[in-house]
Design a protein around this motif. Structure first.
Motif, PDB file in Angstrom:
ATOM      1  N   GLU A   1     -24.053  25.451  -7.154  1.00 13.18           N
ATOM      2  CA  GLU A   1     -25.055  26.505  -7.265  1.00 13.18           C
ATOM      3  C   GLU A   1     -24.855  27.536  -6.168  1.00 13.18           C
ATOM      4  O   GLU A   1     -24.609  27.180  -5.014  1.00 13.18           O
ATOM      5  CB  GLU A   1     -26.473  25.930  -7.154  1.00 13.18           C
ATOM      6  CG  GLU A   1     -26.831  24.940  -8.246  1.00 13.18           C
ATOM      7  CD  GLU A   1     -28.276  24.475  -8.129  1.00 13.18           C
ATOM      8  OE1 GLU A   1     -29.056  25.131  -7.397  1.00 13.18           O
ATOM      9  OE2 GLU A   1     -28.634  23.474  -8.763  1.00 13.18           O
ATOM     10  N   PHE A   2     -24.977  28.822  -6.528  1.00 15.17           N
ATOM     11  CA  PHE A   2     -24.830  29.893  -5.540  1.00 15.17           C
ATOM     12  C   PHE A   2     -25.402  31.181  -6.117  1.00 15.17           C
ATOM     13  O   PHE A   2     -25.492  31.346  -7.339  1.00 15.17           O
ATOM     14  CB  PHE A   2     -23.357  30.089  -5.164  1.00 15.17           C
ATOM     15  CG  PHE A   2     -22.470  30.307  -6.349  1.00 15.17           C
ATOM     16  CD1 PHE A   2     -22.224  31.587  -6.825  1.00 15.17           C
ATOM     17  CD2 PHE A   2     -21.885  29.234  -7.006  1.00 15.17           C
ATOM     18  CE1 PHE A   2     -21.414  31.802  -7.930  1.00 15.17           C
ATOM     19  CE2 PHE A   2     -21.070  29.430  -8.110  1.00 15.17           C
ATOM     20  CZ  PHE A   2     -20.836  30.717  -8.576  1.00 15.17           C
ATOM     21  N   PRO A   3     -25.794  32.136  -5.270  1.00 12.94           N
ATOM     22  CA  PRO A   3     -26.283  33.426  -5.767  1.00 12.94           C
ATOM     23  C   PRO A   3     -25.134  34.217  -6.373  1.00 12.94           C
ATOM     24  O   PRO A   3     -24.034  34.262  -5.822  1.00 12.94           O
ATOM     25  CB  PRO A   3     -26.818  34.118  -4.504  1.00 12.94           C
ATOM     26  CG  PRO A   3     -26.917  33.049  -3.473  1.00 12.94           C
ATOM     27  CD  PRO A   3     -25.880  32.033  -3.809  1.00 12.94           C
ATOM     28  N   ALA A   4     -25.393  34.872  -7.498  1.00 16.84           N
ATOM     29  CA  ALA A   4     -24.330  35.588  -8.196  1.00 16.84           C
ATOM     30  C   ALA A   4     -23.820  36.794  -7.415  1.00 16.84           C
ATOM     31  O   ALA A   4     -22.695  37.236  -7.627  1.00 16.84           O
ATOM     32  CB  ALA A   4     -24.840  36.040  -9.565  1.00 16.84           C
ATOM     33  N   ASN A   5     -24.644  37.313  -6.487  1.00 18.08           N
ATOM     34  CA  ASN A   5     -24.262  38.545  -5.812  1.00 18.08           C
ATOM     35  C   ASN A   5     -23.550  38.322  -4.483  1.00 18.08           C
ATOM     36  O   ASN A   5     -23.484  39.226  -3.643  1.00 18.08           O
ATOM     37  CB  ASN A   5     -25.497  39.434  -5.598  1.00 18.08           C
ATOM     38  CG  ASN A   5     -26.581  38.744  -4.782  1.00 18.08           C
ATOM     39  OD1 ASN A   5     -26.413  37.607  -4.349  1.00 18.08           O
ATOM     40  ND2 ASN A   5     -27.698  39.425  -4.581  1.00 18.08           N
ATOM     41  N   VAL A   6     -23.019  37.122  -4.268  1.00 19.03           N
ATOM     42  CA  VAL A   6     -22.207  36.881  -3.067  1.00 19.03           C
ATOM     43  C   VAL A   6     -20.858  36.305  -3.507  1.00 19.03           C
ATOM     44  O   VAL A   6     -20.770  35.599  -4.511  1.00 19.03           O
ATOM     45  CB  VAL A   6     -22.886  35.902  -2.080  1.00 19.03           C
ATOM     46  CG1 VAL A   6     -24.220  36.435  -1.615  1.00 19.03           C
ATOM     47  CG2 VAL A   6     -23.036  34.525  -2.693  1.00 19.03           C
ATOM     48  N   PRO A   7     -19.778  36.605  -2.765  1.00 17.55           N
ATOM     49  CA  PRO A   7     -18.479  36.020  -3.091  1.00 17.55           C
ATOM     50  C   PRO A   7     -18.411  34.577  -2.611  1.00 17.55           C
ATOM     51  O   PRO A   7     -18.929  34.246  -1.540  1.00 17.55           O
ATOM     52  CB  PRO A   7     -17.489  36.902  -2.331  1.00 17.55           C
ATOM     53  CG  PRO A   7     -18.269  37.382  -1.145  1.00 17.55           C
ATOM     54  CD  PRO A   7     -19.698  37.530  -1.613  1.00 17.55           C
ATOM     55  N   VAL A   8     -17.798  33.725  -3.383  1.00 16.93           N
ATOM     56  CA  VAL A   8     -17.676  32.314  -3.026  1.00 16.93           C
ATOM     57  C   VAL A   8     -16.259  31.843  -3.344  1.00 16.93           C
ATOM     58  O   VAL A   8     -15.738  32.141  -4.415  1.00 16.93           O
ATOM     59  CB  VAL A   8     -18.690  31.435  -3.793  1.00 16.93           C
ATOM     60  CG1 VAL A   8     -18.431  29.953  -3.529  1.00 16.93           C
ATOM     61  CG2 VAL A   8     -20.121  31.796  -3.408  1.00 16.93           C
ATOM     62  N   LYS A   9     -15.661  31.129  -2.399  1.00 11.70           N
ATOM     63  CA  LYS A   9     -14.404  30.447  -2.686  1.00 11.70           C
ATOM     64  C   LYS A   9     -14.342  29.172  -1.869  1.00 11.70           C
ATOM     65  O   LYS A   9     -14.675  29.165  -0.685  1.00 11.70           O
ATOM     66  CB  LYS A   9     -13.183  31.314  -2.355  1.00 11.70           C
ATOM     67  CG  LYS A   9     -11.860  30.574  -2.648  1.00 11.70           C
ATOM     68  CD  LYS A   9     -10.629  31.403  -2.339  1.00 11.70           C
ATOM     69  CE  LYS A   9      -9.377  30.593  -2.685  1.00 11.70           C
ATOM     70  NZ  LYS A   9      -8.124  31.324  -2.392  1.00 11.70           N
TER      71      LYS A   9
END
Length: 574
Positions: free
Chosen positions: A496-504
């Protein structure tokens, strides 16, 4: 703002492989009712067979029409285009998943009703992605035979040496940009085609009972993160290319492909960067750090520039990545290549993707399409037989400004579509670039044992974490024949993570958590990448990796457990 939660890590049997290409989607590949659950401590083992076999260009006529009455630093930015693939394309289906509901195995995704197109998050900037409406929709007619002279898509770095081709390409784009705002072939309107399909402009409702139920709730149409990724973009390029060819009256004109899988193409193609004042292929919004000619493309980009590796090392790592992502996929394992099913009734998590306003976007996607072309023609890959895939449909305007309905099944034969690709070396097929084990037949101590899973997870991925994952006896004792039929997969659930932040984050098996290995080692499984977009909702998804060959290489095929390490690379704690 929520954190990425990782509540369960399990091993399963299905048919998958690591995540570089859009195929590495986040839901299990369901086939009929072939599901078998086994208890594995607090987790579950899912047995999922995933098998498939194979199955004038647009000359609509009045008898084939349907009358309708309503028809930057620390950030992955779309303007990074492809530096690396996590910032531009092939990781897309690894970036978001599909939430299954009671309509599973329901129907193909229908073409949208353009009159019901809605505003999107793009529109906060004063943009409207909805296309021109048309009262008539033509059904695409696939020709019975290929054209006498196919369109051959050239490698972009080679095209720079052909002044005549460059002049034609520039003229075509210039004329496209000069079309009126109400012309659906206009450059901006062509970009809006992509925006509308991936930014939530289109919806559909279930018009028949599935499992005895109709909910009447509009479902968003989303062409990323699923098995629709390849065919949608093939059609998108097809019509875009035909429009350009028509504008310069050259039916043999073809788009270039950005040959980022070979060393000579792992740079920004010069035709997009030279002469910024007069060149219609130039886009000033590209990442300034990555637009310098001679800057090497990094297919494993983390969101920040890596100054610890020289160009030769980056190119070498890229070739290892290509080898793993293309050659470790079984020719019949369509789930791992195309992505998981997306049928009527599935609720997608959208991925913001509007870089269609940059001409290089199309060169990038031409090479993505070339990967599908190579997988089938060079490596024996097979298309999907499922009619829910074959009968999914899209709408595009053609070079005559006609609204055309196309289906996935008509996109499968590039020969009949009238194009092919210029020959280019494929260096990554060489065994030199097959990853080798760093710690053969060895396993490091995990931070979290299998017995502690239920108490340590969910967890916030703000730092490296390693966890023991059990493998049941049924998996460990399979024969080679059984392994060839079904891929063992590692599943990371509840991300789960906010859609408006980059994640890798990167994933490793049986590696040293304190100093994880690189792309040249078998312990590296793959990456999860999400490119930020303007939605502010929470994305909930899962990640699946095929690990049968990896465990063989590590000498761990008979082991009762493996140690999985997750290393955050961007968006730590988000």
């Amino acid at each position: 703002m929520a954190s990425p939660l990782l509540p369960s890590v399990t091993t399963s049997i299905a048919s998958f492989r690591p995540a570089l290409f859009p195929s590495k989607s986040q839901t299990n590949c369901l086939v009929g009712n072939g599901r078998h659950w086994f208890a594995v401590g607090g987790s579950r083992l899912l047995l999922l067979p995933c098998k498939a076999k194979h199955g004038d260009h647009n000359n609509p006529s009045s008898k084939n029409q349907d009358e309708v009455t309503s028809s930057r630093e620390g950030k992955f930015d779309r303007r990074d285009v492809l530096f690396g693939l996590g910032a531009g394309g092939l990781y897309e289906a690894a970036a978001a998943g599909l939430d299954l509901n009671r309509f599973a195995l329901a129907d193909p995704i229908p073409a949208p009703d353009l009159k019901k197109c809605t505003l999107t998050t793009e529109d906060v900037k004063g943009l409207n992605c909805c296309p021109k409406q048309s009262e008539i929709i033509y059904n695409f007619q696939l020709p019975d035979s290929p054209p006498a002279v196919p369109r051959t898509r050239p490698a972009a770095h080679n095209a720079a040496n052909d002044p005549e081709y460059v002049a034609k390409y520039r003229l075509a784009i210039e004329r496209m940009k000069g079309l009126g705002d109400d012309d659906p072939r206009n450059f901006r309107n062509q970009a809006n085609v992509h925006c509308a399909y991936c930014e939530g402009s289109y919806h559909y409702t279930m018009d028949k009972k599935v499992d005895g139920f109709i909910d009447g709730i509009p479902k968003e149409i989303q062409v990323h993160s699923s098995w629709l990724f390849y065919p949608f973009h093939r059609w998108y390029l097809y019509f875009y290319e035909r429009i350009l060819a028509d504008l310069i009256q050259d039916p043999t004109f073809a788009l270039p492909f950005w040959n980022w899988d070979a060393p000579e193409g792992m740079y920004m193609p010069a035709i997009f960067e030279d002469d910024p004042i007069l060149n219609p292929l130039y886009d000033a919004n590209r990442n300034a750090k990555h637009r310098v000619l001679g800057t090497v493309l990094d297919l494993n980009y983390h969101g920040t520039d890596d100054n610890t590796r020289d160009d030769d090392t980056i190119i070498r790592d890229n070739l290892f990545t290509m080898h793993s992502q293309m050659l470790f996929i079984s020719s019949t394992d369509w789930c791992s290549f195309f992505g998981h099913p997306y049928r009527a009734g599935y609720q997608p998590n959208p991925v913001f993707y509007s870089a269609g306003r940059d001409p290089i976007f199309f060169a990038h996607h031409a090479n993505v399409d070339r990967m599908w072309y190579l997988w089938k023609n060079n490596f024996g890959g097979q298309d999907i037989e499922d009619t829910d895939w074959l009968d999914s449909s899209f709408l595009f305007y053609d070079e005559k400004q006609r609204l055309v309905r196309v289906t996935v099944r008509d996109s499968l034969d590039t020969t009949l579509l009238g194009y092919d690709y210029q020959y280019a070396d494929i260096p990554w097929i060489d065994a030199t670039y097959k990853p080798t084990p760093r710690f053969p037949a060895n396993k490091t101590e995990p931070q979290v044992s299998f017995a502690e899973l239920s108490t340590k997870f969910p967890a916030t991925l703000d730092s490296t974490i390693s966890v023991e994952v059990a493998r049941p006896e049924e998996v460990r004792n399979r024969s080679d024949v059984e392994k060839a039929k079904q891929e063992e997969v590692l599943v990371i659930r509840g991300i789960e993570f906010p859609a408006n932040v980059p994640v890798k984050f990167d994933v490793y098996v049986n590696d040293d958590a304190g100093s994880p290995s690189g792309q040249d080692k078998s312990e590296f499984v793959g990456s999860f990448v999400h490119v930020r977009h303007r939605h502010d909702h929470i994305i909930k998804t899962k990640l699946t990796f095929g690990i049968t060959q990896l465990l063989e290489d590590l000498g761990a095929a008979k082991d009762g457990s493996v140690v999985v390490t997750l290393v955050p690379r961007n968006g730590e704690g988000k």
